[in-house]
Scaffold this active site. Structure first.
Site, PDB file in Angstrom:
ATOM      1  N   SER A 167       0.878  -1.180   0.000  1.00 48.30           N
ATOM      2  CA  SER A 167       0.000   0.000   0.000  1.00 48.30           C
ATOM      3  C   SER A 167       0.909   1.222   0.000  1.00 48.30           C
ATOM      4  O   SER A 167       2.113   1.099   0.277  1.00 48.30           O
ATOM      5  CB  SER A 167      -0.833  -0.016   1.284  1.00 48.30           C
ATOM      6  OG  SER A 167      -1.457   1.241   1.501  1.00 48.30           O
TER       7      SER A 167
ATOM      8  N   TYR B  57      -1.928  -1.515  10.383  1.00 45.63           N
ATOM      9  CA  TYR B  57      -1.921  -1.642   8.914  1.00 45.63           C
ATOM     10  C   TYR B  57      -0.564  -1.198   8.356  1.00 45.63           C
ATOM     11  O   TYR B  57       0.008  -1.858   7.494  1.00 45.63           O
ATOM     12  CB  TYR B  57      -3.065  -0.800   8.350  1.00 45.63           C
ATOM     13  CG  TYR B  57      -3.349  -0.985   6.873  1.00 45.63           C
ATOM     14  CD1 TYR B  57      -4.025  -2.114   6.408  1.00 45.63           C
ATOM     15  CD2 TYR B  57      -2.973  -0.024   5.941  1.00 45.63           C
ATOM     16  CE1 TYR B  57      -4.316  -2.263   5.048  1.00 45.63           C
ATOM     17  CE2 TYR B  57      -3.257  -0.163   4.587  1.00 45.63           C
ATOM     18  CZ  TYR B  57      -3.931  -1.280   4.145  1.00 45.63           C
ATOM     19  OH  TYR B  57      -4.201  -1.427   2.803  1.00 45.63           O
TER      20      TYR B  57
END
Ligand SMILES: NC(=O)c1ccc[n+]([C@@H]2O[C@H](COP(=O)([O-])OP(=O)(O)OC[C@H]3O[C@@H](n4cnc5c(N)ncnc54)[C@H](O)[C@@H]3O)[C@@H](O)[C@H]2O)c1
Length: 275
Positions: free
Chosen positions: A142, A155
């Site tokens: 990401s 995350y």
């Protein structure tokens, strides 16, 4: 003959979003696909869509965090198709919570799916990819694998870990001369269900709807279909890193130019948006 014609491709988390779009784009480009997800309904829909394109598809319910199941799955996919050329470790979950308030078990769950899921998929398929003589591992990180964001510690940790693991693997494969290419993907905001499907620590649970609206309205510039095209074009070119979307490219430059001072910019933005 295109790059993907008759290749066998595995996509995890294919019941929604980028994974579904990847399965469809792979089928359009002539690949045979093995799709999996924990969401049975989403998976069935993807399977039907791939069949609608005339694609050769095998579909399995699979939780990528379950290592033994992933190992068995890899063997059965190879038995089914005879080989595997491409594995896209895409399955992932999002989570909101500041570190001081987030229980260990929530951080572990994010790591189990977003990091260990990628490790499980990579290691389970690696011998088969080598054996194919023409293998490729694609791991989805990401932009949050490039810089930290408040409320995203779990995350961030998982996506930074995916990046480190994947870049090390890329170098190992090159140095050993093994026939496996490796790509790490860093999407910016992509229009999918990821934020709508996310969970949060108790104190942030009321923020989820607001964050979901913010994400849908302002932070998603790119469709899942476009993301899939960019990923597969990157795979075809053998790129080691793929950034998706103008936001990913600008933020990557910003972080590299600003060094650790990028944190002031992120803090300013997070303060304005309530992230
Ligand atoms: N959408 C974005 O803006 C964005 C940005 C950067 C990175 N990503 C990453 O892209 C990947 C795909 O996300 P998406 O946006 O398509 O989200 P999505 O929620 O639309 O799809 C994710 C899929 O993964 C599946 N999944 C969740 N846990 C699983 C598990 N344990 N085992 C197997 N499948 C599981 C879900 O059921 C879902 O079908 C994720 O790794 C995500 O972190 C997305």
């Amino acid at each position: 003959m295109g790059h993907f014609t008759n290749k066998v491709a595995v996509v995890t988390g294919a019941g929604s979003g980028i994974g579904r779009a990847l399965a469809l784009e792979l089928a359009r480009r002539g690949a045979r696909v093995a799709i999996s997800d924990v969401d049975v309904r989403g998976l069935d829909e993807t399977e039907a869509l791939v069949r609608g394109l005339g694609g050769d598809v095998r579909s399995d319910v699979l939780d990528v965090s379950q290592r033994e199941l992933v190992m068995t799955y890899a063997d059965s996919v190879v038995e089914h198709f005879g080989r595997v050329n491409l594995v896209i470790n895409n399955a992932g979950i999002a989570y909101f919570g500041n570190t001081d308030e987030t229980p260990f078990k929530d951080i572990e769950r994010v790591m189990d799916v977003d990091f260990w899921g990628v490790v499980n998929g990579t290691k389970a398929f690696l011998p088969h990819l080598e054996a194919s003589g023409d293998g490729h591992v694609v791991n989805i990180s990401s932009i949050f694998g490039l810089f930290g964001v408040p409320s995203q510690g779990a995350y961030n940790a998982a996506k930074f870990a995916v990046r480190g693991f994947t870049e090390a693997l890329a170098m190992e494969m090159r140095m050993s001369g093994k026939p496996v290419k490796v790509t790490c993907v860093h999407p910016g905001g992509i229009k999918t269900n990821i934020v709508r499907n996310s969970t949060a620590v108790q104190t942030r649970s009321e923020d989820l709807q607001r964050m979901s609206n913010l994400f849908d309205k302002h932070l998603t510039r790119t469709t899942a279909a476009k993301a899939a095209e960019v990923i597969l074009d990157g795979v075809e070119k053998g790129k080691v890193r793929v950034l998706i979307g103008p936001d990913a490219k600008v933020l990557d430059l910003m972080v590299r130019a600003a060094g650790p001072r990028y944190q002031s910019l992120v803090r300013f933005f997070a303060g304005r948006t309530g992230l």
